[in-house]
Design an enzyme around this catalytic site. Structure first.
Site, PDB file in Angstrom:
ATOM      1  N   ALA A  13       0.822  -1.208   0.000  1.00 45.20           N
ATOM      2  CA  ALA A  13       0.000   0.000   0.000  1.00 45.20           C
ATOM      3  C   ALA A  13       0.852   1.252   0.000  1.00 45.20           C
ATOM      4  O   ALA A  13       0.582   2.207  -0.741  1.00 45.20           O
ATOM      5  CB  ALA A  13      -0.936  -0.006   1.210  1.00 45.20           C
ATOM      6  N   SER A  40       8.737  -3.694  -0.342  1.00 44.20           N
ATOM      7  CA  SER A  40       8.080  -4.160  -1.561  1.00 44.20           C
ATOM      8  C   SER A  40       8.348  -5.623  -1.867  1.00 44.20           C
ATOM      9  O   SER A  40       8.869  -5.975  -2.920  1.00 44.20           O
ATOM     10  CB  SER A  40       8.536  -3.291  -2.749  1.00 44.20           C
ATOM     11  OG  SER A  40       7.725  -3.510  -3.879  1.00 44.20           O
ATOM     12  N   CYS A  44       2.972 -13.438  -0.153  1.00 46.47           N
ATOM     13  CA  CYS A  44       2.300 -14.657  -0.606  1.00 46.47           C
ATOM     14  C   CYS A  44       3.246 -15.631  -1.297  1.00 46.47           C
ATOM     15  O   CYS A  44       2.902 -16.801  -1.482  1.00 46.47           O
ATOM     16  CB  CYS A  44       1.163 -14.302  -1.550  1.00 46.47           C
ATOM     17  SG  CYS A  44      -0.141 -13.314  -0.773  1.00 46.47           S
TER      18      CYS A  44
END
Length: 473
Positions: A13, A40, A44
């Site tokens: 975000a 960054s 996952c």
């Protein structure tokens, strides 16, 4: 400049917002404070790095510090924002033992979430991991790498080399416990099983992936067992036993010896820096925001895993920390701050997960109790249909569960599981939810058909047809 856009958090975000603002308002000063050294990175992807399908830890990085600098963003790593003074328009930043006040014109809190491990006694022992940081993933893979195999050299990545080296010097574990059968637990069961470990998965409910519903959970449980994972269901973990290192999992009914453990019982939003700021939190404990990501304090925004969003089905605030939600909200806030007000978008909790060959997807509201709490009269149907035309090779059974409101016929949610491109079909249901579609409207969708891809009646359409019959009948 007197009105910098200050971002707290250098991940999905935060950097999405910083990058979008800088592109649309290139003269605006943009400062990003990141508590750690990593920025960054793909949370996952960590289970697949541990498994070995992702070769290098660096492959999980989307942007390097150099990339961020090239965008004109002032990135300051190892700078922790410890307080927000919304009245004065400043944040307090600590770095190298020094504390400074940084003024802001607009502020985005994008501090993410942290793994819950303090609920499990003994989770601080050696050999216990929460797969929520790059350093943890690096250390666990080093632990699993047998002597003589080529390790990841990490290049110039900011890895905790001391921690990695300590695990690399140990004999690889032969067995492992996974505490929690959610996304991380299921993915790590596959990763550790592929590494040849004897894997034990402990889950409090009667099946894994409880938010995906019974049909998906039972399918996944069968798949995990077929691949040698021992399931301990309806099992409450009381503690992780051992000396300096973990040696066993103790539940309310048994003691299981293990050499390593992964704790994946969930996450909590990082909101401590807002204590005393007057920024309101929602019922979930995450930051309450409006449709533009704005908090109740002027010029203060929040996005990502630390913030709530509006649910597409109920219209109420909800907290579902997922990657797309964070990236999308950050980008929208970056545009808003740059002068073009942009909604962050609703959420439906759409998610997919892989358990060996089983592909699982879910979206919206499936659970009847939750649906009733939201004011609906839920009705569900579950069907199993082929993924391709029966005469075309490569097909597999696909199980679809749909839930709707009996009174209006409105689709509330759904879940899918199968072995042949099942998970991606959830996007059809997510799109229908965004459009407030009824089950009858879902049944009439003009979905693509060709034997290699789908039968004439796609499993989603079959499920809609059956559920609509129940509603109308």
């Amino acid at each position: 400049m007197s009105d910098p856009f200050v971002v707290v958090g250098g991940d999905a975000a935060g950097l999405s917002a910083a990058s979008k603002c800088k592109r649309e308002a290139p003269d605006r000063e943009v400062i990003v404070f990141e508590k750690g050294r990593w920025i960054s990175f793909a949370h996952c992807g960590m289970p697949y790095y541990v498994k070995g399908e992702v070769e290098s830890l660096g492959d999980l990085l989307s942007l390097s510090p150099g990339d961020v600098a090239d965008r004109g963003i002032d990135l300051r790593r190892s700078h922790e924002v410890v307080a927000v003074d919304a009245d004065a328009g400043t944040v307090t930043v600590e770095s190298d033992g020094e504390r400074v006040e940084q003024p802001y014109g607009d502020l985005l809190v994008a501090t993410g979430a942290h793994a819950i491990d303090d609920s499990v006694d003994g989770a601080d022992r050696d050999g216990v991991f929460t797969i929520h940081s790059m350093d943890a993933a690096a250390a666990l893979r080093a632990f699993l790498t047998p002597p003589g195999e080529e390790p990841d050299d990490f290049g110039d990545l900011p890895v905790d080399h001391e921690r990695v080296a300590a695990y690399a010097d140990r004999e690889p574990p032969a067995s492992a416990a996974i505490v929690g059968g959610g996304y991380v637990g299921v993915e790590m069961a596959e990763a550790l099983g592929a590494r040849g470990l004897d894997v034990h998965l402990f889950q409090r409910s009667e099946f894994p992936l409880p938010t995906f519903g019974e049909a998906v959970g039972e399918h996944v449980a069968e798949t995990l067992r077929d691949h040698g994972v021992t399931l301990h269901l309806n099992s409450e973990v009381e503690r992780l036993d051992g000396g300096d290192s973990v040696e066993a999992v103790v539940t309310d009914s048994e003691r299981v010896p293990v050499d390593a453990a992964v704790v994946g019982v969930g996450v909590e939003p990082n909101t401590e820096l807002l204590d005393g700021s007057g920024v309101e939190l929602g019922a979930s404990g995450a930051v309450a925001v409006d449709e533009y990501g704005r908090t109740n304090r002027e010029g203060v925004y929040a996005a990502g895993d630390c913030a709530e969003d509006r649910h597409a089905v109920t219209g109420d605030p909800d907290w579902v920390p997922l990657g797309l939600t964070a990236n999308r909200a950050g980008r929208a806030i970056g545009r808003t701050v740059a002068g073009t007000p942009t909604p962050v978008g609703d959420i439906a909790g759409t998610a997919v997960v892989k358990a060996f060959e089983a592909e699982c997807g879910r979206t919206g509201i499936i659970d009847h109790e939750r649906a009733r709490e939201a004011g609906f009269d839920p009705v569900s149907e579950t069907i199993t249909a082929g993924s391709r035309s029966g005469y075309y090779p490569g097909g597999a059974d696909t199980t679809v569960t749909l839930t709707a409101d009996r009174g209006t016929g409105r689709l509330l949610g759904g879940a899918i599981v199968g072995e042949d491109r099942a998970a991606i079909r959830i996007d059809t249901l997510a799109t229908a939810l965004e459009g407030d579609a009824t089950v009858a409207e879902l049944e009439r969708l003009d979905l693509a058909y060709a034997p290699p891809f789908s039968p004439v009646w796609d499993p989603v359409l079959v499920a809609a047809k059956v559920l609509n019959g129940s509603i109308e009948g």
